[in-house]
Design an enzyme around this catalytic site. Structure first.
Site, PDB file in Angstrom:
ATOM      1  N   GLU A 250       0.790  -1.233   0.000  1.00  0.00           N
ATOM      2  CA  GLU A 250       0.000   0.000   0.000  1.00  0.00           C
ATOM      3  C   GLU A 250       0.826   1.288   0.000  1.00  0.00           C
ATOM      4  OE1 GLU A 250      -2.985  -0.587   3.119  1.00  0.00           O
ATOM      5  OE2 GLU A 250      -4.094  -1.925   1.774  1.00  0.00           O
ATOM      6  N   GLU A 356      -6.595  -7.332  -2.088  1.00  0.00           N
ATOM      7  CA  GLU A 356      -7.046  -7.390  -0.686  1.00  0.00           C
ATOM      8  C   GLU A 356      -8.466  -6.884  -0.686  1.00  0.00           C
ATOM      9  OE1 GLU A 356      -5.035  -5.151   2.367  1.00  0.00           O
ATOM     10  OE2 GLU A 356      -3.043  -5.721   1.689  1.00  0.00           O
TER      11      GLU A 356
END
Ligand code: NAG
Ligand code: NAG
Length: 429
Positions: A250, A356
């Protein structure tokens, strides 16, 4: 606790590699002799390590031969072409089969200390039909933890030290070996944007900066980061278990021009490609910054231009995540989110991995997430290549304890598992 030599000794023998450090292997340009009491042992063509013991004359001769020949010849590919996971248009090809794939995330599997536990989990994944597992390939610390605690890299003063010992990257070796055994393919990432397991913030003081925004651009941080990447890749360069190398978990650069992350992604993916011409490379970002309904996730404020990044030549596929609660959007926002990314993947002819996703309310796991899975699978002819739910939960065999429940965990054998794994795998076919 394994031998960590004192700083004073490091200073005295700066031209020699520290205990357990890398001292050779194809492409290695660092020190090839070890500190007193350690000898440089060839692990394989790609990696030699300073291990306890005294150098035998024959061993150093062997090392010299390896180093000399590697400078002349390019890094050979010892991995059979069919065993390399690759992109095939907008889909993935794994072990020669091009189709849509399902998998999951386990940030913690490389931090387990019992080999049988890792083996057992990989076996459960295999029998469930999950093929891709995303794991943390980093575990950065600012001070060395107590004996036995697993960590992969530590920072002290202005130096970074990679832990290749039994409580270091050897734990990741166990994961890779078990994945090979059960045919599981790993996404391995190299750093975290967040401070869990260290993250970019663990580097700050050693490379003289104080924000993630600076981290992407500071030469010293990037040298340390690339050095870490190199030591991980050199261990698994020829493993059939590597699905893809991932730049970070991320990555964000709040308020930055999107060119900051695009340049960093270009530079890093080119670097990885220079070390490994076979495996896929991906950014690992959440998928922000693209045309959509204008809500927060579609905006460019986290420094990401998703299409620009996916278009980079050494980026093999795109990733995106989905957490409606954290992003203050509705659960049904997910449907448009999947198709918006799929559209860009189709345009650029690269796969999209829904990497995710999770909802926090346990009662919503099955109904909400199975809808997203169906959306993603339905888009398999128009950009979508696979999905990995967040996150895997198991009962650890050796302790009888359940792994971390962060509210998103789907436990093996539970009714959520039937819904999101068994049914999904059956639908994929
Ligand atoms: C992750 O990145 C964003 C953007 O740079 C930043 O706001 C956030 O603080 C980062 N997380 C951590 C823990 O540094
Ligand atoms: C990809 O990376 C390699 C190795 O660094 C580099 O030589 C190549 O130019 C990059 N590809 C493109 C098309 O930029």
């Amino acid at each position: 606790m394994k031998a960590f030599i004192l700083p004073s000794i490091i200073a005295a023998v700066a031209a020699e590699q520290a205990a357990w450090g890398q001292c050779g292997g194809s492409g290695w340009t660092g020190e090839t002799t070890c500190v007193v009491g350690y000898t440089c042992q060839v692990s394989n063509e790609w990696y030699s390590q300073c291990v306890p013991g005294n150098a035998a004359p024959s061993a150093s001769t062997t090392l010299e031969t390896v180093v000399a020949s590697s400078t002349a010849a390019p890094v050979p590919t010892k991995i059979a072409a069919a065993a390399i996971s690759k992109a095939d248009g907008t889909k993935f090809n794994i072990d020669g089969v091009t189709k849509y794939y399902a998998g999951t995330n386990s940030y913690w599997i490389g931090f387990l200390t019992n080999d049988n536990d890792v083996d057992n989990i990989m076996s459960q994944l295999q029998s469930s039909g999950l093929k891709i597992l995303r794991v943390w390939g980093f575990n950065d610390v600012k001070s060395i933890p107590g004996s036995g605690t697993v960590y992969f890299q530590s920072f002290s003063g202005s130096t970074a030290t990679i832990n290749t010992g039994a409580n270091g990257l050897q734990r990741l070796d166990v994961v890779v070996k078990a994945a090979e055994k059960y045919g599981i393919k790993l996404v391995i990432n190299f750093v975290n944007n967040w401070t869990d397991y260290g993250g970019m913030a663990a580097y700050f003081s050693a490379c003289g900066i104080n924000s993630n925004e600076q981290w992407y651009q500071a030469a010293k941080c990037q040298t340390m980061y690339q050095n870490y990447i190199k030591s991980v890749i050199s261990r698994y360069r020829t493993s059939t278990a590597v699905f893809a190398w991932e730049l970070a978990n991320e990555p964000r650069c709040k308020g930055c021009a999107t060119s900051v992350l695009t340049s960093w992604i270009r530079k890093t993916s080119d670097y990885i490609r220079s070390l490994d011409s076979d495996h896929m490379i991906t950014a690992g970002d959440e998928g922000f910054g693209l045309a959509g309904d204008g809500s927060y996730p579609y905006q460019f404020g986290e420094g990401i231009n998703w299409e620009d990044n996916l278009a980079l030549p050494n980026i093999s596929f795109g990733t995106f995540h989905l957490y409606p609660q954290s992003w203050s959007v509705s659960n049904s926002f997910g449907n448009g989110w999947v198709t918006a990314h799929a559209k860009i993947c189709q345009k650029l002819n690269k796969p999209c991995l829904f990497e995710e996703y999770g909802v926090t309310n346990a009662a919503d796991h099955c109904p909400v997430e199975s809808e997203w899975q169906k959306m993603s699978l339905a888009a398999k002819e128009s950009g979508m290549a696979g999905d990995l739910f967040w996150q895997l939960g198991v009962t650890i065999k050796s302790t009888g304890q359940q792994t971390h429940n962060d509210g998103h965990t789907i436990y093996y054998g539970s009714s959520d598992w039937k819904c999101l794994v068994d049914n999904h795998v059956k639908n994929i076919g």
